[in-house]
Design a protein around this motif. Structure first.
Motif, PDB file in Angstrom:
ATOM      1  N   THR A 134      -2.661  -2.435  -1.274  1.00  0.00           N
ATOM      2  CA  THR A 134      -3.606  -2.575  -2.397  1.00  0.00           C
ATOM      3  C   THR A 134      -3.695  -1.276  -3.186  1.00  0.00           C
ATOM      4  OG1 THR A 134      -4.911  -4.174  -1.121  1.00  0.00           O
ATOM      5  CG2 THR A 134      -5.972  -3.149  -3.023  1.00  0.00           C
ATOM      6  N   LEU A 135      -3.809  -0.149  -2.494  1.00  0.00           N
ATOM      7  CA  LEU A 135      -3.913   1.141  -3.178  1.00  0.00           C
ATOM      8  C   LEU A 135      -2.670   1.433  -4.022  1.00  0.00           C
ATOM      9  CD1 LEU A 135      -5.449   3.318  -0.308  1.00  0.00           C
ATOM     10  CD2 LEU A 135      -6.608   2.586  -2.397  1.00  0.00           C
ATOM     11  N   LEU A 136      -1.497   1.138  -3.462  1.00  0.00           N
ATOM     12  CA  LEU A 136      -0.259   1.445  -4.179  1.00  0.00           C
ATOM     13  C   LEU A 136      -0.017   0.501  -5.349  1.00  0.00           C
ATOM     14  CD1 LEU A 136       2.086   2.123  -1.115  1.00  0.00           C
ATOM     15  CD2 LEU A 136       0.924   3.792  -2.536  1.00  0.00           C
ATOM     16  N   SER A 137      -0.616  -0.682  -5.300  1.00  0.00           N
ATOM     17  CA  SER A 137      -0.349  -1.688  -6.332  1.00  0.00           C
ATOM     18  C   SER A 137      -0.856  -1.274  -7.705  1.00  0.00           C
ATOM     19  CB  SER A 137      -0.992  -3.024  -5.936  1.00  0.00           C
ATOM     20  OG  SER A 137      -2.413  -2.941  -5.964  1.00  0.00           O
ATOM     21  N   PHE A 138      -1.774  -0.290  -7.772  1.00  0.00           N
ATOM     22  CA  PHE A 138      -2.299   0.140  -9.071  1.00  0.00           C
ATOM     23  C   PHE A 138      -1.342   1.076  -9.801  1.00  0.00           C
ATOM     24  CE2 PHE A 138      -6.056  -1.312  -6.870  1.00  0.00           C
ATOM     25  CZ  PHE A 138      -6.816  -1.898  -7.862  1.00  0.00           C
ATOM     26  N   GLY A 139      -0.333   1.599  -9.100  1.00  0.00           N
ATOM     27  CA  GLY A 139       0.655   2.463  -9.741  1.00  0.00           C
ATOM     28  C   GLY A 139       0.123   3.812 -10.185  1.00  0.00           C
ATOM     29  N   GLU A 140      -0.924   4.305  -9.535  1.00  0.00           N
ATOM     30  CA  GLU A 140      -1.521   5.593  -9.900  1.00  0.00           C
ATOM     31  C   GLU A 140      -0.858   6.709  -9.096  1.00  0.00           C
ATOM     32  OE1 GLU A 140      -5.937   3.596 -10.678  1.00  0.00           O
ATOM     33  OE2 GLU A 140      -5.327   4.275  -8.688  1.00  0.00           O
ATOM     34  N   SER A 141      -0.197   7.614  -9.790  1.00  0.00           N
ATOM     35  CA  SER A 141       0.639   8.618  -9.128  1.00  0.00           C
ATOM     36  C   SER A 141      -0.134   9.450  -8.111  1.00  0.00           C
ATOM     37  CB  SER A 141       1.274   9.545 -10.174  1.00  0.00           C
ATOM     38  OG  SER A 141       2.141   8.825 -10.998  1.00  0.00           O
ATOM     39  N   GLN A 142      -1.317   9.922  -8.478  1.00  0.00           N
ATOM     40  CA  GLN A 142      -2.084  10.767  -7.549  1.00  0.00           C
ATOM     41  C   GLN A 142      -2.472  10.003  -6.294  1.00  0.00           C
ATOM     42  OE1 GLN A 142      -5.323  12.357 -10.012  1.00  0.00           O
ATOM     43  NE2 GLN A 142      -4.371  14.370  -9.837  1.00  0.00           N
ATOM     44  N   VAL A 143      -2.863   8.745  -6.467  1.00  0.00           N
ATOM     45  CA  VAL A 143      -3.244   7.921  -5.323  1.00  0.00           C
ATOM     46  C   VAL A 143      -2.021   7.659  -4.440  1.00  0.00           C
ATOM     47  CG1 VAL A 143      -4.147   5.668  -4.605  1.00  0.00           C
ATOM     48  CG2 VAL A 143      -5.145   6.850  -6.577  1.00  0.00           C
ATOM     49  N   ILE A 144      -0.889   7.340  -5.059  1.00  0.00           N
ATOM     50  CA  ILE A 144       0.336   7.065  -4.300  1.00  0.00           C
ATOM     51  C   ILE A 144       0.765   8.291  -3.509  1.00  0.00           C
ATOM     52  CG2 ILE A 144       2.790   6.517  -4.514  1.00  0.00           C
ATOM     53  CD1 ILE A 144       2.034   4.786  -6.946  1.00  0.00           C
ATOM     54  N   GLU A 145       0.739   9.457  -4.146  1.00  0.00           N
ATOM     55  CA  GLU A 145       1.107  10.692  -3.442  1.00  0.00           C
ATOM     56  C   GLU A 145       0.185  10.934  -2.258  1.00  0.00           C
ATOM     57  OE1 GLU A 145       2.028  14.296  -5.572  1.00  0.00           O
ATOM     58  OE2 GLU A 145       2.393  13.147  -7.400  1.00  0.00           O
ATOM     59  N   ALA A 146      -1.123  10.697  -2.451  1.00  0.00           N
ATOM     60  CA  ALA A 146      -2.078  10.920  -1.359  1.00  0.00           C
ATOM     61  C   ALA A 146      -1.813   9.965  -0.197  1.00  0.00           C
ATOM     62  CB  ALA A 146      -3.504  10.757  -1.881  1.00  0.00           C
ATOM     63  N   VAL A 147      -1.483   8.713  -0.502  1.00  0.00           N
ATOM     64  CA  VAL A 147      -1.162   7.757   0.554  1.00  0.00           C
ATOM     65  C   VAL A 147       0.097   8.193   1.301  1.00  0.00           C
ATOM     66  CG1 VAL A 147      -0.414   5.392   1.029  1.00  0.00           C
ATOM     67  CG2 VAL A 147      -2.294   5.788  -0.561  1.00  0.00           C
ATOM     68  N   LEU A 148       1.130   8.608   0.554  1.00  0.00           N
ATOM     69  CA  LEU A 148       2.381   9.022   1.192  1.00  0.00           C
ATOM     70  C   LEU A 148       2.186  10.266   2.056  1.00  0.00           C
ATOM     71  CD1 LEU A 148       4.921   8.500  -1.744  1.00  0.00           C
ATOM     72  CD2 LEU A 148       4.470   6.982   0.186  1.00  0.00           C
ATOM     73  N   ARG A 149       1.273  11.144   1.668  1.00  0.00           N
ATOM     74  CA  ARG A 149       1.010  12.352   2.460  1.00  0.00           C
ATOM     75  C   ARG A 149       0.162  12.059   3.689  1.00  0.00           C
ATOM     76  NH1 ARG A 149       0.137  14.947  -2.693  1.00  0.00           N
ATOM     77  NH2 ARG A 149      -2.087  14.613  -2.393  1.00  0.00           N
TER      78      ARG A 149
END
Length: 405
Positions: A134-149
């Motif tokens: 769900t978090l990644l589905s918004f395509g928000e770079s900062q959020v995606i980077e935080a999830v990947l980290r």
């Protein structure tokens, strides 16, 4: 949080709010009582009353209540739902600390709030695949980077492949993706095309896997398929991926060249024309569009992989490099860093591992790639192309314009 205007009965002078503050604290204390002191229904009713009071409370009061309730192992649903949709610094207390929040609570919060809430949620420990998707589905770079980290977060393959596709335009995601245990070779090989040189090296070191085990297991199946005259397209396609031979022996009979080496020599002598590039692709056992992608890559590493996979010598690699008029030295006479990197790539890869990468690029396992990965690697090309289709001819023409004239 937008607060409704209080009715005259609810409004009170600022100096007369001691009772309200005390009541909020006491109700929060009641909600926090252990199960031995209060049952679920009593906790729920107290929570409902607290929700009604918090709707008209100041941000400071709501923050104090959120801090009091965050450590609870059980939290009334209505209360959690309201606080999670509050301002980010208030909701963040529950997002970061409240272990009792369910996946449903977090998914609803992600969908109903803003990027700031999702960024806070991305660092929460133990995120499940449902929440991260769900978090990644918004395509928000900062959020995606935080999830990947977030090393404690779990990612589904659908989510990983979506980020792989996004990394074409958001290149900074590549390095974070390569640290994720969920990334698979198919995604890494696709991402290779737009990664930087360091990330490409990491992909080859980590994902260029051997097919030795498969070759040992199916060794006798090749004879069975030959007895059947290779009539079954399913087994033929799989065995073509597994087999040790990379070059296309049938193409030699139709080629004006005696073999791949002679085609490479012709390119080194006369330059890389469209016709020679097409022949090199066929003789190497790849489609012309794949050959065009390899020969046209500015980084050069795919050229080293092609040569290693087909058994071409390092001198043949040098000849191909020169045929494309790529520099071997810098302006000051020192070795060109790109050419040095290409040679290192050739030296570091075993033939079997180079073949694995090359065959994925040639879409030999296109049935194993999801639509998202296929769209990413093909970059606008049609899903189905035959050996003489217009997209391939256009690719070879572009190659000729870049290198052959």
């Amino acid at each position: 949080m937008s607060e409704p205007a209080p009715t005259p009965e609810e409004a009170a002078p600022q100096g007369a709010l001691r009772a309200r503050h005390a009541l909020l604290k006491r109700l929060a204390d009641v909600v926090s009582l252990p199960a031995s002191r209060i049952n679920a229904f009593e906790r729920s009713v107290t929570g409902d009353l607290l929700v009604e009071m918090l709707r008209l409370a100041s941000p400071e009061d709501r923050k104090r209540v959120a801090a009091r309730l965050a450590p609870l192992a059980e939290l009334p649903n209505a209360l959690a739902r309201m606080l999670l949709r509050d301002e980010a610094d208030i909701a963040g207390l529950l997002i970061e600390q409240c272990a009792s929040l369910s996946d449903a609570d977090l998914v609803a919060c992600a969908r109903d709030t803003q990027a700031e809430h999702r960024f806070l949620m991305a660092s929460r420990r133990g995120l499940s695949e449902v929440v991260t998707e769900t978090l990644l589905s918004f395509g928000e770079s900062q959020v995606i980077e935080a999830v990947l980290r977030n090393s404690s977060a779990r990612l589904s393959q659908v989510a990983v492949e979506g980020v792989v596709s996004l990394s074409r335009s958001e290149r900074q995601l590549c390095a974070h993706l390569l640290k994720r245990p969920e990334l698979r070779p198919s995604g890494a090989y696709v991402m290779f095309w737009w990664c930087g040189s360091d990330d490409r090296r990491t992909i080859l070191q980590r994902f260029a896997v051997s097919r030795e085990v498969m070759q040992e297991v199916v060794e006798d199946v090749f004879a069975m398929a030959a007895e059947e005259n290779w009539q079954d397209p399913v087994s033929r396609k799989a065995l073509q991926f597994i087999e040790r031979r990379q070059r296309n022996r049938a193409a030699i009979e139709k080629s004006p060249y005696s073999g791949l080496e002679q085609a490479v020599e012709a390119a080194a002598l006369h330059g890389l024309t469209r016709e020679v590039a097409t022949e090199i692709a066929y003789l190497a056992g790849v489609k012309p569009v794949t050959g065009a992608k390899i020969l046209g890559d500015p980084g050069g590493e795919p050229l080293a992989i092609l040569c290693k996979a087909t058994g071409l010598s390092k001198s043949a690699l040098t000849g191909l490099w020169r045929s494309m008029r790529r520099p071997e030295t810098s302006a000051d006479g020192s070795p060109d860093p790109v050419w040095e990197r290409v040679q290192v790539t050739y030296d570091m890869l075993a033939v079997d591992r180079a073949q694995t990468v090359l065959r994925y690029w040639n879409w030999s396992l296109s049935s194993a790639l999801t639509p998202a990965l296929l769209r990413a690697i093909r970059d606008g090309e049609e899903d189905q192309v035959d050996d003489y289709s217009a997209p391939e001819r256009a690719a070879m023409l572009a190659l000729a314009e870049n290198f052959g004239r």
